[in-house]
Scaffold this active site. Structure first.
Site, PDB file in Angstrom:
ATOM      1  N   GLU A 179     -96.115  86.910 -81.813  1.00 37.68           N
ATOM      2  CA  GLU A 179     -97.429  86.446 -81.373  1.00 37.68           C
ATOM      3  C   GLU A 179     -97.532  86.180 -79.871  1.00 37.68           C
ATOM      4  OE1 GLU A 179     -98.841  83.173 -83.699  1.00 37.68           O
ATOM      5  OE2 GLU A 179     -98.760  84.298 -85.557  1.00 37.68           O
ATOM      6  N   GLU A 366     -96.396  87.538 -91.352  1.00 34.36           N
ATOM      7  CA  GLU A 366     -96.588  86.114 -91.651  1.00 34.36           C
ATOM      8  C   GLU A 366     -97.938  85.930 -92.315  1.00 34.36           C
ATOM      9  OE1 GLU A 366     -96.360  83.150 -88.549  1.00 34.36           O
ATOM     10  OE2 GLU A 366     -94.492  83.989 -87.750  1.00 34.36           O
TER      11      GLU A 366
HETATM   12  C1  GAL Z   1     -97.425  81.253 -86.434  1.00 36.47           C
HETATM   13  C2  GAL Z   1     -96.042  81.084 -85.839  1.00 36.47           C
HETATM   14  C3  GAL Z   1     -95.082  80.391 -86.749  1.00 36.47           C
HETATM   15  C4  GAL Z   1     -95.693  79.253 -87.518  1.00 36.47           C
HETATM   16  C5  GAL Z   1     -97.031  79.637 -88.131  1.00 36.47           C
HETATM   17  C6  GAL Z   1     -97.768  78.506 -88.815  1.00 36.47           C
HETATM   18  O1  GAL Z   1     -98.354  81.362 -85.425  1.00 36.47           O
HETATM   19  O2  GAL Z   1     -95.511  82.355 -85.534  1.00 36.47           O
HETATM   20  O3  GAL Z   1     -93.969  80.028 -86.003  1.00 36.47           O
HETATM   21  O4  GAL Z   1     -95.711  78.135 -86.795  1.00 36.47           O
HETATM   22  O5  GAL Z   1     -97.880  80.161 -87.167  1.00 36.47           O
HETATM   23  O6  GAL Z   1     -98.462  77.733 -87.912  1.00 36.47           O
END
Ligand code: GAL
Length: 462
Positions: A179, A366
């Site tokens: 990200e 994710e």
């Molecule tokens: C993403 C990040 C993760 C985690 C997730 C939930 O942006 O890559 O490390 O924190 O959000 O907030």
């Protein structure tokens, strides 16, 4: 399975090669911040400043994954996932930030930890997916200017070189950045994340150096591991205008949130819809940079949690738009992070990225949700999280059935962990962690995945 029938949920509908994983990040789980030669990263320094972490907590211990990775991965295996995404702590491997080519040391003990972790994954038949950069810049490099310093492109290239030479013979899935938008904007413009700098002056150099490092990192992996699948990840959300007159605002926010880092990689340059980005070409870029921004990634990782609804705003310089919060929109289903649960946004964002000719393969690297979890009689019945994953997966499948090349889903996340500036309060895990005792309790959502992944066909009881 039909997307309109959420009860018949069969993993085989996703195809035999679909990757089922969880995603994690070194800083959020490892702990052991001063062990075996690791030096501080920007989050160690930032977290110690008063008021930066909402709960006043640190990641010094986190999930103790550094010591518990063996039993944790056994649990991961038990849940049935066939891939594990983790990141490498840069300052554990290169304590000076730079390697021998730039006057620094390699920390063999740091490499040895990841070597053991990788071997353990492989012995369990879990495919390791490595993220090279998940926000934990060595403090030594922040002291030399951090991401606003153009030298970061060489620093990151050497780190990538060291890691791929060490592990490239056994790891074939490499993710360059996690990200880029989040760490560049939150770290250097709004200051909510490490290193906590707040200035517009840094923003354009940070964006440009990040985009250069993204492509340069890709080239280094390709050179050292020719048979690797090389990708990088993007936070992304479909953007809706609040009212029809907010259409132009939505276009600008889309350019910032969804297009800023992928388009230069695809050879399309920076989005023209954000006039302030023109400053990169005028003031920051060097001759030849535009070509250097492009890299032919094998896949893109989409990290999707929520949709955004935006409106025109004269109080938000440069963007002239702002978020209309779910609360203001009377949205009922929001997570502990205040994010709207809106499953269809998963389908829409996949379709949006699918439109790019240069996007060959998509993984959801994710997706997940933080809800308030309560341990009752030794169990955590997190029905809302099951609903979240089931409904978002449903939309992944819908996109796939309509021809999108989406090949995997990594749940965020395996273990409850250190959620950056929020501390340990928001829990995203499929496995509950008692941070006083380090006890692990598989939540109902973890069991739900276990059933989904174990059975040939599966009827969700929810
Ligand atoms: C993403 C990040 C993760 C985690 C997730 C939930 O942006 O890559 O490390 O924190 O959000 O907030």
């Amino acid at each position: 399975m039909s997307p309109s029938d959420p009860l018949n949920f069969d993993r085989h509908a996703f195809g035999p090669d679909f990757v089922w994983g969880t995603a994690t990040a070194a800083y959020q789980i490892e702990g052991a911040v001063d062990r075996d030669g690791r030096t501080p990263c920007v989050w160690d320094t930032f977290g110690r400043q008063k008021g930066k972490i909402k709960t006043g907590e640190t990641a010094d211990v986190a999930c103790e994954f550094y010591d518990r990775y063996e039993s944790d991965l056994l649990l991961h295996k038990e849940l049935g996932f066939n891939a594990f995404r983790f990141s490498l702590s840069w300052s554990r491997i290169l304590p000076d930030g730079v390697g021998p080519n730039q006057g620094g040391r390699i920390n063999e003990a740091g490499l040895a930890f990841y070597d053991r972790l990788i071997d353990h994954c492989l012995s369990l038949d879990i495919t390791p997916w490595i993220t090279l950069y998940h926000w934990d810049l060595p403090q030594a490099l922040e002291l030399k200017g951090g991401w606003p310093n153009r030298k970061i492109v060489d620093w990151f290239a050497e780190f990538t070189d060291v890691c791929t030479k060490a592990f490239g013979h056994k790891v074939k899935h490499w993710i360059i950045l996690n990200e880029p938008l989040a760490f560049s904007v939150l770290g250097y413009f709004t200051g909510q994340h490490a290193p906590g700098r707040r200035s517009f002056r840094n923003l354009l150099p940070v964006i440009h150096h990040t985009a250069l490092a993204q492509a340069e990192g890709g080239r280094v992996v390709r050179r050292n591991v020719p048979d690797a699948q090389v990708g990088t990840t993007f936070s992304c959300s479909p953007i809706d205008p609040f009212t029809p007159s907010d259409q132009a605002a939505a276009i600008r926010v889309d350019a910032l949130m969804n297009r800023l880092f992928i388009e230069p990689a695809l050879g399309l340059g920076y989005p023209k819809e954000l006039p302030f980005l023109a400053g990169i070409a005028k003031k920051v870029a060097k001759p030849g940079d535009i070509e250097r921004l492009a890299f032919n990634f094998d896949f893109v990782g989409l990290q999707h949690y929520f949709r955004a609804v935006v409106e025109q705003s004269y109080f938000m310089p440069y963007l002239w738009a702002k978020d209309v919060s779910p609360l203001r929109r009377n949205v009922q289903t929001i997570t502990e992070m205040g994010w709207e649960v809106y499953p269809e946004s998963m389908y829409r964002i996949i379709r949006q990225f699918d439109q790019y000719e240069g996007v060959k393969k998509i993984y959801i690297t994710e997706s997940g949700a933080a809800f308030y979890d309560r341990v009752e009689q030794g169990a955590v019945n997190d029905k809302a999280r099951i609903d979240y994953h089931q409904n978002y997966l449903q939309q992944v499948l819908r996109a796939k059935q309509q021809g999108s090349p989406v090949e995997g889903y990594f749940a965020w996340t395996f273990l409850d962990n250190f959620e950056w500036a929020e501390g340990y309060r928001p829990r995203f895990g499929l496995v509950y962690v008692d941070f006083r005792t380090q006890q692990r309790i598989v939540k109902a959502s973890g069991r739900w995945f276990q059933q989904l992944l174990a059975k040939k066909s599966f009827v969700s009881k929810y």
